[in-house]
Write a protein that holds these residues in place. Structure first.
Motif, short mmCIF file in Angstrom:
data_model
loop_
_atom_site.label_atom_id
_atom_site.label_comp_id
_atom_site.label_asym_id
_atom_site.label_seq_id
_atom_site.Cartn_x
_atom_site.Cartn_y
_atom_site.Cartn_z
N PHE A 123 12.23 72.21 12.72
CA PHE A 123 12.62 72.95 13.93
C PHE A 123 14.13 72.82 14.12
O PHE A 123 14.70 71.74 13.97
CB PHE A 123 11.90 72.39 15.16
N VAL A 162 5.58 75.21 14.96
CA VAL A 162 6.15 74.12 14.16
C VAL A 162 5.09 73.08 13.83
O VAL A 162 4.97 72.63 12.68
CB VAL A 162 7.33 73.47 14.93
N VAL A 169 9.65 66.59 16.75
CA VAL A 169 10.02 67.40 17.92
C VAL A 169 9.41 66.88 19.22
O VAL A 169 9.44 67.57 20.24
CB VAL A 169 9.58 68.87 17.71
N SER A 206 7.26 78.04 20.19
CA SER A 206 7.84 77.64 18.90
C SER A 206 7.30 76.30 18.43
O SER A 206 6.99 76.12 17.24
CB SER A 206 9.37 77.58 19.01
N LEU A 207 7.20 75.34 19.34
CA LEU A 207 6.73 74.01 18.95
C LEU A 207 5.29 74.04 18.48
O LEU A 207 4.90 73.25 17.60
CB LEU A 207 6.90 73.03 20.11
#
Length: 437
Positions: free
Chosen positions: A163, A156, A402, A152-153
């Motif tokens: 996020f 992102v 993040v 996911s990061l």
């Protein structure tokens, strides 16, 4: 590079965004192909420009890898599921007799790219259309959580999207607001293979914890009983998870064949315990094996009766603690007297026998009983995406930086007021749970 404008055309911003994202990916394809992350980005290069109607409203991609299911979904702010995909590891873990974290991690790694790709393709959108990416980061299996968070990061960072870190149990609790018009506050019972808790939901991230399991979760206990009964060898249950096998076989059994008292009969709180019940069932199985002359690992003739009694006892235990929670909330004016709602969610909530037992409690206390459809009770990407929508609306927990985000294998939910519940020492009136298996 020289550019020559032929004529002026007004192009919607979303189309420009998609085109730019494709150009960026194409330009950097060589870099990613040399990077360990190349498999993460490779699938994105296959997305083409979507020519459908652009959606100006909020869209969230939800990614779920907290345990043994790899799942993703795109949901909009109206609660429409635009696309979803899921890969279940059940068949693999049935062969190993339970979830092996490194195996789960590897299966997540092998499937997360495909699952997200299928989700976005089914949604007919590009990552650039998303308002945010929401992902389960707590609680769960550390190795599984790490796969979803890492993937996911990277998305992102590539597409410069906000996020939204998601608490797995919060997502289960709020799923009902996707399928029903439920206002805060409401009482929720979350029951699954890894969790068991009662909480008052006062807002999107505002929970009061009334009680929780002091040892293992009900789903874990049912799985262990199924393994002890060797139900994977039963011709009707060979492809089912332990909990599903117990529910299926219980329909053929007689719960009155054995007498087992629910746990914690004299404890006037809302906590749960399932380890003692598991030990009692283990002793019963051992006794029946000796009585029937059956070796461990073979199917008992009384297996269906044992399944029926463990399911019924579990249902009664859950029902009594939930009954006390409702009475406590009403006594303290935490629930609306005229519009009290009990929500039951989590994987074990897909057990229809347990659902009906809890519905009896709700009816006896003048509560509206609500439960998400079975497919949304088990882990899924839809609930994660919806939790992202809820947090976007409330402006809570939306991260634009993040770099310090970490997953948390263990994490409580809300403010614990279980001592206050215990101090109230509410006596629960006798309530007969009479159901057909």
């Amino acid at each position: 590079m020289n550019l020559r404008i032929v004529h002026s055309v007004r192009v919607p911003a979303g189309i420009i965004c998609r085109v730019v994202s494709m150009l960026i990916l194409s330009k950097t394809a060589g870099i990613f192909s040399r990077s360990p992350k190349s498999n993460v980005y490779g699938f994105l290069r296959r997305f083409s420009v979507c020519h459908g109607t652009l959606c100006p409203h909020k869209l969230v991609l939800g990614i779920e890898t907290s345990c043994d299911d790899t799942a993703a979904a795109v949901v909009d702010e109206a609660g429409h599921v635009l696309g979803e995909a899921i890969h279940s590891q059940t068949e693999v873990h049935l062969k190993t007799g339970g979830i092996v974290p490194p195996v789960a991690q590897q299966l997540h790694r092998e499937n997360i790219q495909r699952i997200v790709e299928e989700t976005l393709s089914a949604s007919s959108i590009s990552p650039c259309d998303l308002s945010a990416i929401a992902t389960t980061i707590k609680p769960g299996l550390a190795l599984s959580l790490g796969v979803g968070l890492s993937f996911s990061l990277q998305l992102v960072n590539q597409f410069k999207k906000p996020f939204i870190p998601i608490h797995h149990m919060e997502a289960h609790a709020l799923t009902i607001r996707l399928t029903n018009k439920v206002e805060f506050p409401f009482l929720v019972l979350l029951i699954s293979g890894g969790h068991c808790l009662l909480a008052l939901v006062r807002g999107v991230s505002d929970f009061l914890l009334l009680g929780k399991s002091l040892d293992i979760a009900p789903g874990d206990m049912l799985d262990k009983v199924a393994r002890r009964l060797s139900l994977i060898k039963h011709p009707e249950c060979s492809t089912m998870s332990g909990g599903k096998a117990i529910e299926h076989l219980a329909k053929q059994g007689n719960r009155f064949h054995f007498t087992i008292n629910p746990p914690m009969q004299n404890a006037k709180n809302c906590d749960f315990s399932f380890t003692g019940l598991q030990h009692v069932i283990d002793k019963l199985i051992k006794h029946k094996e000796k009585e029937e002359g059956v070796e461990k690992g073979q199917i008992l003739s009384s297996a269906a009766d044992i399944a029926a009694v463990v399911q019924h006892t579990t249902a009664c235990h859950l029902a009594k603690r939930t009954h006390r929670a409702i009475l406590f909330c009403k006594q303290k004016n935490l629930l609306s007297p005229a519009n009290a709602v009990l929500v039951v969610s989590g994987g074990v909530a897909s057990n229809l026998y347990i659902r009906r037992a809890l519905e009896i409690v709700a009816n006896a206390t003048q509560c509206t009983f609500l439960c998400p459809p079975p497919r949304l009770c088990t882990d899924n990407g839809i609930m994660i995406a919806w939790n992202g929508i809820e947090r976007l609306r409330a402006g809570l927990g939306i991260l634009h930086d993040v770099k310090d985000i970490r997953y948390e294998p263990k994490c409580p939910l809300g403010v614990d007021i279980s001592k206050e519940v215990s101090d109230a020492a509410i006596k629960v009136p006798q309530l007969k749970i009479q159901l057909d298996s």
